[in-house]
Design an enzyme around this catalytic site. Structure first.
Site, mmCIF file in Angstrom:
data_model
loop_
_atom_site.group_PDB
_atom_site.id
_atom_site.type_symbol
_atom_site.label_atom_id
_atom_site.label_comp_id
_atom_site.label_asym_id
_atom_site.label_seq_id
_atom_site.Cartn_x
_atom_site.Cartn_y
_atom_site.Cartn_z
ATOM 1 N N GLU A 250 0.881 -1.173 0.000
ATOM 2 C CA GLU A 250 0.000 0.000 0.000
ATOM 3 C C GLU A 250 0.909 1.211 0.000
ATOM 4 O OE1 GLU A 250 -3.031 0.216 -0.510
ATOM 5 O OE2 GLU A 250 -3.703 -1.842 -0.158
ATOM 6 N N CYS A 284 -2.316 8.606 3.171
ATOM 7 C CA CYS A 284 -2.189 8.274 1.753
ATOM 8 C C CYS A 284 -3.528 8.425 1.052
ATOM 9 C CB CYS A 284 -1.603 6.881 1.563
ATOM 10 S SG CYS A 284 -2.526 5.621 2.387
HETATM 11 C C1 UN1 Z 1 -7.816 6.315 6.373
HETATM 12 O O1 UN1 Z 1 -7.832 7.225 5.559
HETATM 13 O O2 UN1 Z 1 -8.682 6.184 7.229
HETATM 14 O O3 UN1 Z 1 -1.386 5.391 5.137
HETATM 15 C C2 UN1 Z 1 -6.785 5.269 6.382
HETATM 16 C C3 UN1 Z 1 -2.541 5.742 4.932
HETATM 17 C C4 UN1 Z 1 -3.551 4.682 4.597
HETATM 18 C C5 UN1 Z 1 -4.591 4.565 5.622
HETATM 19 C C6 UN1 Z 1 -5.647 5.572 5.480
HETATM 20 N N1 UN1 Z 1 -2.913 3.415 4.390
HETATM 21 O O4 UN1 Z 1 -2.859 6.904 5.016
#
Ligand code: UN1
Length: 482
Positions: A250, A284
């Site tokens: 991710e 993200c």
């Molecule tokens: C969210 O927006 O609730 O690193 C989670 C990050 C993502 C998780 C977002 N993997 O921002």
């Protein structure tokens, strides 16, 4: 001054690392949150050995026992949400209510996967050969390596560790260097409240070049789940594929939020402020490209400026703070670099983007709104990972959709509109893994699949029952009477 060192957990024992590091509060750089062990490659090897040795012991735990263990972990997380949320806010810099909310989310995740361990059903496939029965079942992958980022110090570890354990894997967990406090607290709860067999869950804090590198390259680690930067993700992906290990990545986002002329203005502004700037924009899933139709454009920009002027940027744990500091000096420099770059590329800093002084020394930055940008500028191509949103003005819906999809990323996207036709079309044609209509691009539910397309993600989805795809191996058995 003597301070206890928070140790690594290897094979059921708490062990010191070859070195230790201070965990610093980004709201107050004079505040040391604690001292945390720094493991190395050798310690990581020991943790992997321990996880490998624990496999047969963990495998005899029934689904019900695993469910009970995860449920106890979830219960303790929920009971200690205030305390652990405060710790999270102190070490990472998101506001205290956001920190508490994140711990509650982690508790809920453990409870969800407690139930999931009882629902790992298989299938019977109708035979096509007389007397040959075909069954499909799922087994644990084995030892799983989990590498997590600093921006969600407890929720992301929870949404990887909980399914890994629920489906019978053993775990070696390497948290981000910047936020060992929440990771250590989570590990302590998993170990004590979960009462897992020694080695089923291991924590190795330490540098990516040592701990991460060993985890990614160890023969016994059958699957690696990583959330973090695109560069690191690409390297991890290559290494895992070369040695035939399963990998789930991710990575970044450059998430578009489209605002059409027919949007409800208040909704659009709330969705943009929350999606772009909350958690200091360090998500993200954050809305970093605001794609605004020309009819609503002047009203939207004026309303954004007004709302931004009222935001309180201060110590993350102070009551009333809306936006905490940036998490680290490296991220702070990166945010400033991108704001400057956007200006050099021809963008206008319509609001914010200023370094702020507060009662304590910290990485305080007012959220930045950059107008007059177009989608070819670097500010609209590269992930900033800070409280920085750029605005792209468009004529109509078709142009908005085109701009939204014109990116190397594809994690999350959003649209604010009251038109059913445009909302429906956007849900179908947006090239993102998650599409939001009149809700922020960030802030997702733990029981629904999470993940993106293109440069944002690789491999199976996380969260919800979709998580089983990554954390289990499918086995197909053919049986005939002997
Ligand atoms: C969210 O927006 O609730 O690193 C989670 C990050 C993502 C998780 C977002 N993997 O921002």
């Amino acid at each position: 001054m003597h301070q206890t060192i928070h140790k690594n957990l290897i094979g059921g024992e708490w062990v010191e690392g070859p070195s230790a590091a201070e965990n610093i509060n980004p709201s107050d750089l004079s505040d040391v949150v604690g001292l945390y062990a720094r493991g190395d490659a050798c310690q990581t090897e020991q943790a992997i050995e321990a996880a490998q040795a624990a496999r047969p012991v963990w495998a005899v735990w029934t689904a019900e026992h695993r469910a009970d263990a995860l449920d106890r972990i979830g219960t303790e997380l929920l009971a200690r949400a205030e305390e652990l949320g405060d710790l999270l806010s102190r070490e990472e810099g998101k506001t205290r209510p956001e920190g508490i909310g994140e711990v509650i989310r982690a508790g809920r995740i453990f409870k969800f996967f407690a139930g999931e361990s009882l629902r790992l059903n298989g299938e019977l496939i109708p035979p096509i050969r007389q007397g040959v029965e075909v069954e499909v079942s799922r087994e644990p992958e084995g030892v799983v390596g989990i590498i997590t980022p600093w921006n969600f110090p407890i929720a992301i570890p929870a949404w990887k560790i909980a399914p890994a354990l629920a489906y019978g894997n053993t775990v070696v967990f390497k948290p981000a260097d910047l936020v060992p406090g929440s990771a250590w607290a989570l590990a302590e709860i998993i170990h004590r409240a979960g009462q897992l067999p020694a080695g089923a869950f291991n924590l190795v804090m330490g540098p990516g070049s040592q701990v991460g590198h060993s985890l990614v390259n160890a023969r016994q680690v059958r699957a690696v789940s990583f959330t973090g930067s695109a560069d690191t993700g690409a390297r991890i992906g290559l290494s895992c594929m070369q040695r035939g290990a399963k990998v789930q990545l991710e990575m970044g986002g450059k998430n578009p939020l489209v605002i059409l002329d027919d949007a409800h203005l208040d909704t659009a502004v709330s969705v943009a402020i929350q999606g772009s700037f909350y958690s200091t924009g360090q998500r993200c899933t954050g809305s970093s490209r605001l794609i605004v139709q020309s009819g609503i454009y002047p009203r939207f920009i004026a309303a954004m400026k007004e709302r931004m002027a009222a935001l309180r940027i201060d110590d993350a744990r102070q009551p009333g703070t809306d936006i905490g500091p940036v998490a680290s000096s490296a991220q702070f420099e990166q945010d400033l670099m991108y704001i400057h770059l956007a200006y050099e590329e021809g963008g206008q800093i319509a609001a914010g983007g200023e370094v702020l002084q507060r009662a304590t020394r910290g990485f305080y930055l007012s959220p930045a709104l950059i107008t007059e940008t177009d989608n070819t500028m670097r500010i609209n191509r590269e992930e900033v990972f800070g409280p920085v949103a750029s605005v792209i003005r468009v004529r109509d819906y078709d142009e908005a959709l085109h701009v939204a999809n014109d990116t190397a990323f594809g994690l999350s996207s959003g649209i604010c509109t009251t038109s059913l036709r445009h909302a429906t079309d956007f849900k179908r044609r947006s090239a993102a893994g998650m599409v939001m209509v009149n809700v922020p691009t960030a802030g997702v539910d733990y029981h629904a699949p999470f993940g993106g397309r293109k440069g944002s993600s690789h491999g199976a989805r996380e969260q919800g029952s979709y998580a089983r795809e990554f954390y289990t191996a499918v086995k197909t058995c053919y049986t005939a009477a002997g």
